[in-house]
Design a protein around this motif. Structure first.
Motif, PDB file in Angstrom:
ATOM      1  N   LEU A  10       0.835  -1.198   0.000  1.00  0.00           N
ATOM      2  CA  LEU A  10       0.000   0.000   0.000  1.00  0.00           C
ATOM      3  C   LEU A  10       0.873   1.252   0.000  1.00  0.00           C
ATOM      4  N   VAL A  11       1.870   1.302   0.859  1.00  0.00           N
ATOM      5  CA  VAL A  11       2.777   2.452   0.896  1.00  0.00           C
ATOM      6  C   VAL A  11       3.440   2.632  -0.467  1.00  0.00           C
ATOM      7  N   ARG A  63       4.200   7.822   7.145  1.00  0.00           N
ATOM      8  CA  ARG A  63       4.777   8.668   8.192  1.00  0.00           C
ATOM      9  C   ARG A  63       5.169   7.841   9.410  1.00  0.00           C
ATOM     10  N   LEU A  64       4.348   6.870   9.765  1.00  0.00           N
ATOM     11  CA  LEU A  64       4.648   6.017  10.905  1.00  0.00           C
ATOM     12  C   LEU A  64       5.921   5.204  10.644  1.00  0.00           C
ATOM     13  N   LEU A  65       6.064   4.663   9.429  1.00  0.00           N
ATOM     14  CA  LEU A  65       7.256   3.877   9.090  1.00  0.00           C
ATOM     15  C   LEU A  65       8.512   4.747   9.082  1.00  0.00           C
ATOM     16  N   VAL A  66       8.403   5.975   8.571  1.00  0.00           N
ATOM     17  CA  VAL A  66       9.543   6.891   8.610  1.00  0.00           C
ATOM     18  C   VAL A  66       9.961   7.119  10.060  1.00  0.00           C
ATOM     19  N   ALA A  67       8.992   7.333  10.928  1.00  0.00           N
ATOM     20  CA  ALA A  67       9.297   7.593  12.342  1.00  0.00           C
ATOM     21  C   ALA A  67       9.954   6.390  13.004  1.00  0.00           C
ATOM     22  N   VAL A  68       9.369   5.211  12.860  1.00  0.00           N
ATOM     23  CA  VAL A  68       9.898   4.052  13.593  1.00  0.00           C
ATOM     24  C   VAL A  68      11.233   3.579  13.049  1.00  0.00           C
ATOM     25  N   THR A  69      11.496   3.777  11.756  1.00  0.00           N
ATOM     26  CA  THR A  69      12.799   3.371  11.221  1.00  0.00           C
ATOM     27  C   THR A  69      13.857   4.433  11.458  1.00  0.00           C
ATOM     28  N   GLY A  70      13.436   5.663  11.713  1.00  0.00           N
ATOM     29  CA  GLY A  70      14.374   6.755  11.953  1.00  0.00           C
ATOM     30  C   GLY A  70      14.610   7.036  13.422  1.00  0.00           C
ATOM     31  N   ARG A 134      14.270  -5.423  10.664  1.00  0.00           N
ATOM     32  CA  ARG A 134      14.737  -5.617   9.286  1.00  0.00           C
ATOM     33  C   ARG A 134      14.013  -4.706   8.300  1.00  0.00           C
ATOM     34  N   LEU A 135      13.229  -3.774   8.817  1.00  0.00           N
ATOM     35  CA  LEU A 135      12.494  -2.838   7.978  1.00  0.00           C
ATOM     36  C   LEU A 135      13.408  -1.680   7.608  1.00  0.00           C
ATOM     37  N   HIS A 136      13.496  -1.381   6.298  1.00  0.00           N
ATOM     38  CA  HIS A 136      14.355  -0.303   5.812  1.00  0.00           C
ATOM     39  C   HIS A 136      13.628   0.494   4.742  1.00  0.00           C
ATOM     40  N   GLN A 137      14.049   1.722   4.589  1.00  0.00           N
ATOM     41  CA  GLN A 137      13.559   2.546   3.483  1.00  0.00           C
ATOM     42  C   GLN A 137      14.559   2.428   2.339  1.00  0.00           C
ATOM     43  N   CYS A 138      14.030   2.312   1.134  1.00  0.00           N
ATOM     44  CA  CYS A 138      14.865   2.195  -0.062  1.00  0.00           C
ATOM     45  C   CYS A 138      15.820   3.383  -0.136  1.00  0.00           C
ATOM     46  N   GLU A 139      17.088   3.104  -0.459  1.00  0.00           N
ATOM     47  CA  GLU A 139      18.098   4.154  -0.534  1.00  0.00           C
ATOM     48  C   GLU A 139      18.137   4.879  -1.879  1.00  0.00           C
ATOM     49  N   ALA A 140      17.306   4.466  -2.827  1.00  0.00           N
ATOM     50  CA  ALA A 140      17.267   5.170  -4.106  1.00  0.00           C
ATOM     51  C   ALA A 140      16.821   6.612  -3.876  1.00  0.00           C
ATOM     52  N   ASP A 141      17.388   7.525  -4.653  1.00  0.00           N
ATOM     53  CA  ASP A 141      17.148   8.954  -4.448  1.00  0.00           C
ATOM     54  C   ASP A 141      15.676   9.348  -4.453  1.00  0.00           C
ATOM     55  N   VAL A 142      14.871   8.745  -5.321  1.00  0.00           N
ATOM     56  CA  VAL A 142      13.493   9.195  -5.475  1.00  0.00           C
ATOM     57  C   VAL A 142      12.450   8.199  -4.981  1.00  0.00           C
ATOM     58  N   CYS A 143      12.833   6.995  -4.628  1.00  0.00           N
ATOM     59  CA  CYS A 143      11.858   5.933  -4.346  1.00  0.00           C
ATOM     60  C   CYS A 143      11.044   6.195  -3.074  1.00  0.00           C
ATOM     61  N   ARG A 152      20.426 -12.669   4.098  1.00  0.00           N
ATOM     62  CA  ARG A 152      21.164 -13.274   5.211  1.00  0.00           C
ATOM     63  C   ARG A 152      22.006 -12.243   5.947  1.00  0.00           C
ATOM     64  N   ALA A 153      22.698 -11.395   5.201  1.00  0.00           N
ATOM     65  CA  ALA A 153      23.583 -10.406   5.820  1.00  0.00           C
ATOM     66  C   ALA A 153      22.829  -9.205   6.372  1.00  0.00           C
ATOM     67  N   GLY A 154      21.594  -9.020   5.945  1.00  0.00           N
ATOM     68  CA  GLY A 154      20.823  -7.868   6.404  1.00  0.00           C
ATOM     69  C   GLY A 154      21.355  -6.558   5.857  1.00  0.00           C
ATOM     70  N   SER A 155      21.919  -6.597   4.657  1.00  0.00           N
ATOM     71  CA  SER A 155      22.560  -5.402   4.111  1.00  0.00           C
ATOM     72  C   SER A 155      21.922  -4.900   2.819  1.00  0.00           C
ATOM     73  N   ARG A 156      20.706  -5.311   2.561  1.00  0.00           N
ATOM     74  CA  ARG A 156      20.019  -4.870   1.353  1.00  0.00           C
ATOM     75  C   ARG A 156      19.792  -3.363   1.416  1.00  0.00           C
ATOM     76  N   ARG A 157      19.953  -2.680   0.279  1.00  0.00           N
ATOM     77  CA  ARG A 157      19.856  -1.225   0.246  1.00  0.00           C
ATOM     78  C   ARG A 157      18.647  -0.714  -0.508  1.00  0.00           C
ATOM     79  N   TRP A 158      18.100  -1.516  -1.399  1.00  0.00           N
ATOM     80  CA  TRP A 158      17.028  -1.047  -2.271  1.00  0.00           C
ATOM     81  C   TRP A 158      15.824  -1.957  -2.166  1.00  0.00           C
ATOM     82  N   CYS A 159      14.657  -1.381  -2.465  1.00  0.00           N
ATOM     83  CA  CYS A 159      13.429  -2.177  -2.445  1.00  0.00           C
ATOM     84  C   CYS A 159      13.496  -3.264  -3.510  1.00  0.00           C
ATOM     85  N   SER A 160      14.149  -2.953  -4.623  1.00  0.00           N
ATOM     86  CA  SER A 160      14.314  -3.919  -5.704  1.00  0.00           C
ATOM     87  C   SER A 160      15.667  -3.703  -6.351  1.00  0.00           C
ATOM     88  N   SER A 161      16.468  -4.741  -6.384  1.00  0.00           N
ATOM     89  CA  SER A 161      17.763  -4.649  -7.040  1.00  0.00           C
ATOM     90  C   SER A 161      17.595  -4.439  -8.543  1.00  0.00           C
TER      91      SER A 161
END
Length: 180
Positions: A10-11, A63-70, A134-143, A152-161
């Motif tokens: 939904l987000v 907004r809630l996800l931004v708050a809890v992940t930040g 394990r919840l993260h916001q995509c690091e892409a500039d506009v996403c 496994r490593a918990g180091s994913r940076r983007w919603c979709s590679s």
């Protein structure tokens, strides 16, 4: 893009949120299609009020996800909206016989309000459960969308590679190639 969590899907209906956003829930027809693709085809066709309800939940969720992940505090009105929506009754579930003699789970066709409750409850489960770490916001500039990092490593940076990750890698390559 498909997530494993309907609340994150939904987000994600606002694509390019941090750049030039586009809204996948523009009208009742697009909401009906979105719900159907998630197995939540409602008993009645959604109307403009349902679109407004889903959009309100989407923005409160974002907004809630931004708050809890930040590490910040979520807005009380966002928490109240999520809780109010999650309090609605969910579609009934039952066990039904299968032709082979077994049982399977069957979910009743939801009303639009029940579909909204399913999404809100998924958000409650995510934010109040073990996947939050394990919840993260995509690091892409506009996403701007969110994902649960199941690597496994918990180091994913983007919603979709394949989409955001590829764009970031191409931009980095072009930046390096442009340097003398």
């Amino acid at each position: 893009m498909r997530h494993e969590r309907v609340c994150l899907e939904l987000v994600g209906t606002v694509r390019g949120r941090l750049g030039e956003p586009s809204d996948d829930l523009a009208d009742p027809v697009s909401l009906a299609g979105w719900l159907a693709r998630r197995g939540l085809r409602p008993t009645e066709e959604p109307d403009a009020a349902h679109v407004t309800g889903f959009r309100a939940l989407r923005e409160a969720s974002y907004r809630l996800l931004v708050a809890v992940t930040g590490g910040g505090a979520p807005r009380p009105d966002d928490v109240a909206l999520v809780n109010r929506r999650a309090a609605h009754p969910a579609p009934a579930v039952s066990l039904v016989d299968t032709p082979g003699g077994g049982l399977r789970r069957e979910v009743a066709v939801p009303t639009p309000e029940q579909a909204l409750a399913v999404v809100a409850r998924d958000l409650v489960d995510l934010v109040g459960g073990p996947d939050l770490v394990r919840l993260h916001q995509c690091e892409a500039d506009v996403c701007g969308t969110f994902f649960v990092d199941t690597s496994r490593a918990g180091s994913r940076r983007w919603c979709s590679s394949a989409t955001c990750g590829n764009r970031a890698r191409v931009a980095a390559h072009r930046g390096r190639a442009a340097q003398p």
